[in-house]
Design an enzyme around this catalytic site. Structure first.
Site, mmCIF file in Angstrom:
data_model
loop_
_atom_site.group_PDB
_atom_site.id
_atom_site.type_symbol
_atom_site.label_atom_id
_atom_site.label_comp_id
_atom_site.label_asym_id
_atom_site.label_seq_id
_atom_site.Cartn_x
_atom_site.Cartn_y
_atom_site.Cartn_z
ATOM 1 N N LYS A 15 0.817 -1.216 0.000
ATOM 2 C CA LYS A 15 0.000 0.000 0.000
ATOM 3 C C LYS A 15 0.854 1.271 0.000
ATOM 4 O O LYS A 15 0.603 2.168 -0.775
ATOM 5 C CB LYS A 15 -0.872 0.066 1.264
ATOM 6 C CG LYS A 15 -2.123 -0.742 1.232
ATOM 7 C CD LYS A 15 -3.095 -0.309 2.335
ATOM 8 C CE LYS A 15 -2.511 -0.189 3.727
ATOM 9 N NZ LYS A 15 -2.085 -1.457 4.356
ATOM 10 N N ARG A 127 11.273 -6.822 5.185
ATOM 11 C CA ARG A 127 11.153 -5.386 4.859
ATOM 12 C C ARG A 127 12.187 -4.588 5.643
ATOM 13 O O ARG A 127 12.363 -4.764 6.837
ATOM 14 C CB ARG A 127 9.750 -4.891 5.207
ATOM 15 C CG ARG A 127 9.600 -3.373 5.044
ATOM 16 C CD ARG A 127 8.174 -2.953 4.864
ATOM 17 N NE ARG A 127 7.414 -2.982 6.096
ATOM 18 C CZ ARG A 127 6.131 -2.627 6.169
ATOM 19 N NH1 ARG A 127 5.477 -2.246 5.071
ATOM 20 N NH2 ARG A 127 5.493 -2.670 7.300
ATOM 21 N N ARG A 160 11.524 -1.955 10.990
ATOM 22 C CA ARG A 160 10.530 -1.271 11.814
ATOM 23 C C ARG A 160 10.284 -2.084 13.077
ATOM 24 O O ARG A 160 10.293 -3.313 13.035
ATOM 25 C CB ARG A 160 9.212 -1.147 11.040
ATOM 26 C CG ARG A 160 9.089 0.142 10.283
ATOM 27 C CD ARG A 160 7.875 0.168 9.396
ATOM 28 N NE ARG A 160 6.625 -0.208 10.036
ATOM 29 C CZ ARG A 160 5.432 -0.070 9.460
ATOM 30 N NH1 ARG A 160 5.352 0.440 8.243
ATOM 31 N NH2 ARG A 160 4.338 -0.452 10.080
HETATM 32 P P1 AMP Z 1 0.939 1.150 9.116
HETATM 33 O O1 AMP Z 1 2.194 1.888 8.822
HETATM 34 O O2 AMP Z 1 -0.255 1.630 8.307
HETATM 35 O O3 AMP Z 1 1.100 -0.353 9.076
HETATM 36 O O4 AMP Z 1 0.547 1.499 10.652
HETATM 37 C C1 AMP Z 1 1.415 1.172 11.712
HETATM 38 C C2 AMP Z 1 0.636 1.090 13.020
HETATM 39 O O5 AMP Z 1 0.004 2.353 13.301
HETATM 40 C C3 AMP Z 1 -0.522 0.087 13.020
HETATM 41 O O6 AMP Z 1 -0.104 -1.233 13.297
HETATM 42 C C4 AMP Z 1 -1.402 0.668 14.132
HETATM 43 O O7 AMP Z 1 -0.874 0.383 15.411
HETATM 44 C C5 AMP Z 1 -1.270 2.168 13.901
HETATM 45 N N1 AMP Z 1 -2.306 2.663 12.958
HETATM 46 C C6 AMP Z 1 -2.123 3.189 11.714
HETATM 47 N N2 AMP Z 1 -3.299 3.518 11.144
HETATM 48 C C7 AMP Z 1 -4.271 3.207 12.043
HETATM 49 C C8 AMP Z 1 -5.689 3.279 12.056
HETATM 50 N N3 AMP Z 1 -6.374 3.751 10.991
HETATM 51 N N4 AMP Z 1 -6.356 2.840 13.158
HETATM 52 C C9 AMP Z 1 -5.697 2.375 14.244
HETATM 53 N N5 AMP Z 1 -4.352 2.263 14.299
HETATM 54 C C10 AMP Z 1 -3.633 2.658 13.219
#
Ligand code: AMP
Length: 224
Positions: A15, A127, A160
Site C-alpha cells: 500500500k 522489509r 521497523r
Molecule cells: P501502518 O504503517 O499503516 O502499518 O501502521 C502502523 C501502526 O500504526 C498500526 O499497526 C497501528 O498500530 C497504527 N495505525 C495506523 N493507522 C491506524 C488506524 N487507521 N487505526 C488504528 N491504528 C492505526
C-alpha cells in the site's frame, strides 16, 4: 472533480509504495496514518506517547484518536482538491466516521490490494527501511539475503519495530478481525475495486491506476 481515494489492504500488501506513486501522479496528498503516528512517536507528542506501546504490539490505536487525527488532516487546504488515504480506515467505525467527514463531498473511490497471508509474512519479515532517506528497500526474492544498505543513498537499512515476526502475526490477526470486515462494508458500492497485489510492483501499479480510473468514472453520482 477531486479524487477522494481510500487504499485498503493488509500490512505488507505494498500500500505505502503504491500510494506514494499514485498520489504523486494524481497530484493529491498521500495521507498515511501509520506515517503520521510514527512522526508523533518520534516527536514525543501527546498522541505519540499514547500510540507508541499499542503500535509496538501490532495493535490498533483507538478509533477516537485516529478519527480525530484524520478529521484534522482532511480539513487542511491541500486535501480539498482530493486525497489518498493509506492505512485508514481500519475498522468499520472508522469507515462510518469517514463517510460522515466527507459527506457532501464527492464519493469515495475504494481500492483493495489483496495478498495471501504467507506472502505477507515473507515480505514483512524482510522489509527494511532506510534510516537516512526513509525509502523502503526492495523485498528480496525468496532465498535471497536481506540487504544492509540503502540502494538509493547508502544509508543503513533498519527494521521497523513492528516488523518482527511475532508482531507481524499479531498485526495480521488484528487485520483479519478488525479490518477485513471493511471489505463487506464497501464491497457493494459502485466505486469499490479489488486489485491483485501478488504481482510485481509495476503490474500492481498499472492495475491500480486502471481500477482508479474505472471507479472514478462512477464516482460523484448517487450518494453512497
Ligand atoms: P501502518 O504503517 O499503516 O502499518 O501502521 C502502523 C501502526 O500504526 C498500526 O499497526 C497501528 O498500530 C497504527 N495505525 C495506523 N493507522 C491506524 C488506524 N487507521 N487505526 C488504528 N491504528 C492505526
Amino acid at each position: 472533480m477531486p479524487l477522494n481515494l481510500v487504499l485498503l489492504g493488509p500490512p505488507g500488501a505494498g500500500k505505502g509504495t503504491q500510494a506514494k506513486k499514485l498520489a504523486a501522479t494524481r497530484h493529491i496528498p498521500h495521507i498515511s496514518t501509520g506515517d503520521m503516528l510514527r512522526e508523533a512517536v518520534a516527536g514525543g507528542t501527546d498522541i505519540g506517547l499514547r500510540a507508541r506501546a499499542v503500535m509496538e504490539k501490532g495493535q490498533l490505536v483507538s478509533d477516537e484518536i485516529i478519527v480525530g487525527v484524520v478529521r484534522e488532516r482532511l480539513a487542511k487546504a491541500d486535501a480539498q482538491a482530493g486525497f489518498l488515504l493509506d492505512g485508514f480506515p481500519r475498522t468499520v467505525l472508522q469507515a462510518q466516521a469517514l463517510d460522515t467527514i466527507v459527506a457532501g463531498c464527492d464519493r469515495l473511490v475504494v481500492v483493495d490490494i489483496a495478498v495471501a497471508d504467507e506472502e505477507l509474512v515473507r515480505r514483512l519479515t524482510s522489509r527494511r527501511v532506510c534510516s537516512q532517506c526513509g525509502t523502503n528497500a526492495d523485498v528480496p526474492a525468496p532465498g535471497q539475503s536481506v540487504p544492509a544498505q540503502c540502494g538509493r543513498c547508502g544509508g543503513a537499512l533498519t527494521q521497523r519495530a513492528d516488523d518482527r515476526e511475532e508482531v507481524i502475526r499479531e498485526r495480521l490477526r488484528v487485520y483479519a478481525r478488525d479490518t477485513r470486515p471493511l471489505l463487506d462494508y464497501y464491497r457493494n458500492r459502485p466505486t469499490f475495486r479489488p486489485v491483485n497485489g501478488a504481482q510485481a510492483p509495476e503490474a500492481v501499479a498499472s492495475d491500480l491506476a486502471a481500477a482508479v480510473d474505472d471507479a472514478e468514472a462512477k464516482a460523484g453520482g448517487e450518494v453512497a
